[in-house]
Write an enzyme that holds these catalytic residues in place. Structure first.
Site, PDB file in Angstrom:
ATOM      1  NE  ARG A  25      -2.788  -0.593   3.432  1.00  0.00           N
ATOM      2  CZ  ARG A  25      -3.661  -0.096   4.312  1.00  0.00           C
ATOM      3  NH1 ARG A  25      -4.912   0.103   3.962  1.00  0.00           N
ATOM      4  NH2 ARG A  25      -3.276   0.196   5.528  1.00  0.00           N
ATOM      5  CB  ALA A  61      -0.977   2.401   4.042  1.00  0.00           C
ATOM      6  CG  LEU A  63       6.623   3.746  10.004  1.00  0.00           C
ATOM      7  CD1 LEU A  63       7.903   4.256   9.347  1.00  0.00           C
ATOM      8  CD2 LEU A  63       6.663   4.011  11.508  1.00  0.00           C
ATOM      9  CG  LEU A  65       3.580   0.191  11.503  1.00  0.00           C
ATOM     10  CD1 LEU A  65       2.223  -0.011  12.149  1.00  0.00           C
ATOM     11  CD2 LEU A  65       4.485   1.015  12.408  1.00  0.00           C
ATOM     12  N   GLY A 108       2.478   8.684   7.621  1.00  0.00           N
ATOM     13  CA  GLY A 108       3.550   9.253   6.811  1.00  0.00           C
ATOM     14  C   GLY A 108       3.113   9.608   5.409  1.00  0.00           C
ATOM     15  CD  GLU A 111       4.303  12.571   9.310  1.00  0.00           C
ATOM     16  OE1 GLU A 111       4.494  13.093  10.421  1.00  0.00           O
ATOM     17  OE2 GLU A 111       4.836  11.488   8.954  1.00  0.00           O
ATOM     18  CD  GLU A 131       1.097   8.594  12.928  1.00  0.00           C
ATOM     19  OE1 GLU A 131       1.674   8.675  11.820  1.00  0.00           O
ATOM     20  OE2 GLU A 131      -0.095   8.923  13.094  1.00  0.00           O
ATOM     21  NE  ARG A 134      -0.838   1.107  13.359  1.00  0.00           N
ATOM     22  CZ  ARG A 134      -2.163   1.061  13.299  1.00  0.00           C
ATOM     23  NH1 ARG A 134      -2.870   1.003  14.431  1.00  0.00           N
ATOM     24  NH2 ARG A 134      -2.801   1.072  12.134  1.00  0.00           N
ATOM     25  N   GLY A 139       6.387  11.766  13.186  1.00  0.00           N
ATOM     26  CA  GLY A 139       7.788  12.160  13.107  1.00  0.00           C
ATOM     27  C   GLY A 139       8.202  12.696  11.761  1.00  0.00           C
TER      28      GLY A 139
END
Length: 252
Positions: A25, A61, A63, A65, A108, A111, A131, A134, A139
Site C-alpha cells: 500500500r 498507508a 510508515l 511497520l 507518513g 505527511e 500513531e 501504535r 515524526g
C-alpha cells in the site's frame, strides 16, 4: 536512473514520481525515502513541475511497520529529521509539486501529501493519523504541516481517537484542494501541473518559498519579506515581458 521503490518519468517539463510499493500500500520505508530524495536531487532543469502519485489502490498507508526496528532515542531523532529533510525538499525544492491522492493517505503518507503544494483527491481517499494506536508519535512533519491545515485542536483529536476523515471531509478541511472522481485524479493533476508550468519560474519560486515562510513570521517581518519577494519577481525581465504582452492584448 532506475529506482527500486518509485517510478520516474519526465515529459514536456512535468516529472511524474510514482510511489511503487503497491503490495505494501505504498507504505514508507527507508528505501522509498531514499528514492524520493535521490529523484528530487537528480532532477535537472527539464523538470519544472512534479506530480506525485501512488501505484495500486492507495497513495500511501504511512510508515511501513513491518520494517520497524528498535532504536535509541538519538537514532529515532535522527530518523525523524531525515523524514523532515526529504519532505522539506518536496516543499521547498523550488519546483511546484502536485499530489494525486486516492485510497489511503495515512500517517507518513499524509505527511508527504501535506508537503506538496496542490492536492487533488479522488472520492476513495481517506485520511488518518493512527500513531496513537501504535504507541508512537508523528515524526515526518505532521505536527507542523497537518496542524497548520486543520488546526492543532482537530489534529490532537484525530491522533487521540484514530479518527478517519473521508474524501469529502478532507476537501472541506483543506487536506485536498480539489475533489474529483478517482478516474479523473491523474488527468486533473496533470492539467494543473501543465497550467502551473506556464507561470514565470520566479513567481512559482516565490509562491513556494515566500508564502510558507511569511506564515511563520511576525506581521512586520512578513510584510517586509513580501515586499522583497515582490521586488524580485516584478523586476525580472520575464515579468516585464509578460506585463507588456498582457497590456498589449488589452489594447487590441
Amino acid at each position: 536512473m532506475n529506482y527500486e521503490n518509485i517510478l520516474l518519468s519526465i515529459e514536456d517539463g512535468i516529472a511524474h514520481l510514482r510511489l511503487n510499493r503497491p503490495a505494501k500500500r505504498n507504505a514508507v520505508n527507508n528505501g522509498l525515502l531514499q528514492d524520493i530524495e535521490a529523484a528530487l536531487d537528480g532532477m535537472g532543469a527539464d523538470a519544472t513541475v512534479v506530480v506525485i502519485s501512488g501505484e495500486g489502490a492507495h497513495f500511501s498507508a504511512g510508515l511501513d511497520l513491518s520494517e520497524h526496528q528498535v532504536r535509541t532515542p538519538f537514532e529515532v531523532l535522527q530518523h525523524s529529521q531525515w523524514w523532515h529533510r526529504v519532505f522539506h525538499k518536496v516543499q521547498f525544492g523550488g519546483r511546484p509539486v502536485v499530489a494525486a491522492l486516492h485510497g489511503a493517505v495515512v500517517g507518513g503518507g499524509l505527511e508527504l501529501a501535506t508537503s506538496t503544494h496542490v492536492r487533488v483527491a479522488g472520492r476513495s481517499t481517506f485520511y488518518q493519523l493512527p500513531e496513537g494506536q501504535r504507541g508512537i508519535f508523528v515524526g515526518g512533519g505532521a505536527s507542523v504541516r497537518v496542524s497548520k491545515i486543520i488546526g492543532p485542536d482537530r489534529m490532537t483529536e484525530m491522533m487521540l481517537t484514530g479518527r478517519r476523515y473521508d474524501a469529502e471531509d478532507g476537501y472541506r478541511l483543506g487536506l485536498s484542494h480539489y475533489l474529483v472522481d478517482d478516474a479523473e485524479v491523474l488527468p486533473e493533476a496533470f492539467r494543473l501541473a501543465r497550467q502551473i508550468a506556464t507561470n514565470a519560474p520566479l513567481s512559482n519560486w516565490a509562491s513556494i518559498n515566500a508564502v510558507a515562510n511569511i506564515g511563520d513570521m511576525s506581521m512586520a517581518n512578513g510584510l517586509y519579506t513580501e515586499s522583497m519577494a515582490a521586488a524580485l519577481a516584478q523586476s525580472s525581465d520575464e515579468a516585464n515581458k509578460r506585463m507588456q504582452d498582457f497590456l498589449n492584448r488589452k489594447k487590441g
